[in-house]
Write a protein that holds these residues in place. Structure first.
Motif, short mmCIF file in Angstrom:
data_model
loop_
_atom_site.label_atom_id
_atom_site.label_comp_id
_atom_site.label_asym_id
_atom_site.label_seq_id
_atom_site.Cartn_x
_atom_site.Cartn_y
_atom_site.Cartn_z
N LYS A 69 0.83 -1.20 0.00
CA LYS A 69 0.00 0.00 0.00
C LYS A 69 0.87 1.26 0.00
O LYS A 69 0.57 2.24 -0.69
N PHE A 112 3.47 5.95 -5.44
CA PHE A 112 3.36 6.07 -6.89
C PHE A 112 2.24 7.04 -7.27
O PHE A 112 2.41 7.90 -8.14
N GLN A 113 1.10 6.92 -6.61
CA GLN A 113 -0.03 7.81 -6.90
C GLN A 113 0.33 9.26 -6.61
O GLN A 113 0.04 10.16 -7.39
N SER A 114 0.96 9.45 -5.46
CA SER A 114 1.33 10.81 -5.07
C SER A 114 2.32 11.42 -6.08
O SER A 114 2.18 12.58 -6.48
N SER A 115 3.30 10.61 -6.49
CA SER A 115 4.29 11.09 -7.46
C SER A 115 3.64 11.40 -8.80
O SER A 115 3.93 12.42 -9.42
N ALA A 116 2.72 10.51 -9.23
CA ALA A 116 2.04 10.72 -10.51
C ALA A 116 1.20 11.99 -10.48
O ALA A 116 1.22 12.79 -11.41
N GLU A 117 0.47 12.18 -9.39
CA GLU A 117 -0.38 13.37 -9.27
C GLU A 117 0.47 14.64 -9.25
O GLU A 117 0.10 15.66 -9.85
N ILE A 144 2.15 1.78 -3.51
CA ILE A 144 1.09 2.28 -4.40
C ILE A 144 0.76 3.73 -4.08
O ILE A 144 0.59 4.57 -4.97
N ASP A 145 0.69 4.05 -2.79
CA ASP A 145 0.39 5.44 -2.38
C ASP A 145 1.48 6.39 -2.87
O ASP A 145 1.20 7.51 -3.34
#
Length: 228
Positions: free
Chosen positions: A68, A74-79, A71-72
């Protein structure tokens, strides 16, 4: 699985003994099978654990405490990256003079248009004499004069090999009038080189129709654009 096993009777005889022996055999077989199933579960669990462990590490070798967490991150970096990209795109809509465009395409189109060499002028002809008013690109025109085929435009400051492109739109109701009954119905690029362009003028597009010189035009006006 052999369960349920054979039912014992109350007679302690040979038949009873055989049933007991069979049941012990069945139990042994079942225990062996159960052990194999347990072993397979453990092995499978080991593989799953290995996959879970690998999933903690990203492509760059960064190890995360939990999946988790990875994944969190990765999401934060992508955003964050998407937000930065959108911000740059919005900023890129404004040029160095502070002019803001509706979108990037509009600004790019503006840049391309500004880099394009365009001659734009209005021409009004009266009794063969032309009055020219430049809208843009006078620095590319040496002279505009009459030609036996129509209108001759001589260029300057145009790179060799340039192929001009003509647009013409009449602004007088009858176009270029030759006399009280005749007018020019067909204008075309007769000669188009980097040094000059001849706009051919004819009553019709018929090959047998002779050209009309600008000096023979009685009256009329037009907007002319030439891309160089």
């Amino acid at each position: 699985m052999n369960y349920p096993y054979k039912t014992l009777n109350n007679n302690f005889d040979l038949f009873f003994r055989n049933i007991v022996n069979d049941n012990f055999g069945f139990i042994g077989t079942d225990i062996k099978n159960l052990q194999e199933q347990l072993n397979n579960l453990v092995i499978g669990s080991g593989n799953a654990n290995a996959e879970v462990t690998q999933a903690h590490v990203d492509a760059n070798g960064n190890n995360f405490p939990t999946i988790k967490g990875r994944i969190d991150a990765f999401q934060s970096s992508a955003e964050t990256n998407i937000a930065a990209l959108l911000s740059e795109m919005v900023a890129a809509r404004t040029d160095e003079s502070g002019t803001a465009f509706a979108n990037l395409k509009a600004r790019i189109d503006s840049i391309l248009t500004s880099k394009m060499r365009r001659v734009h002028f209005s021409i009004s002809i009266s009794n063969g004499a032309a009055t020219v008013t430049y809208r843009k690109g006078s620095e590319y025109v040496q002279n505009i004069s009459s030609d036996p085929s129509g209108i001759l435009i001589t260029f300057r400051n145009v790179p060799s090999g340039t192929v001009p492109f003509l647009q013409i739109a009449y602004t007088s109701s009858e176009g270029f009038k030759i006399d009280a009954t005749r007018s020019i119905g067909y204008a075309y690029m007769r000669v188009n080189t980097s040094s000059q362009m001849t706009i051919g003028l004819k009553e019709t597009s018929s090959a047998s129709m002779p050209n009309t010189s600008m000096s023979s035009i009685l009256s009329g006006s037009a907007e002319i654009k030439i891309d160089l």
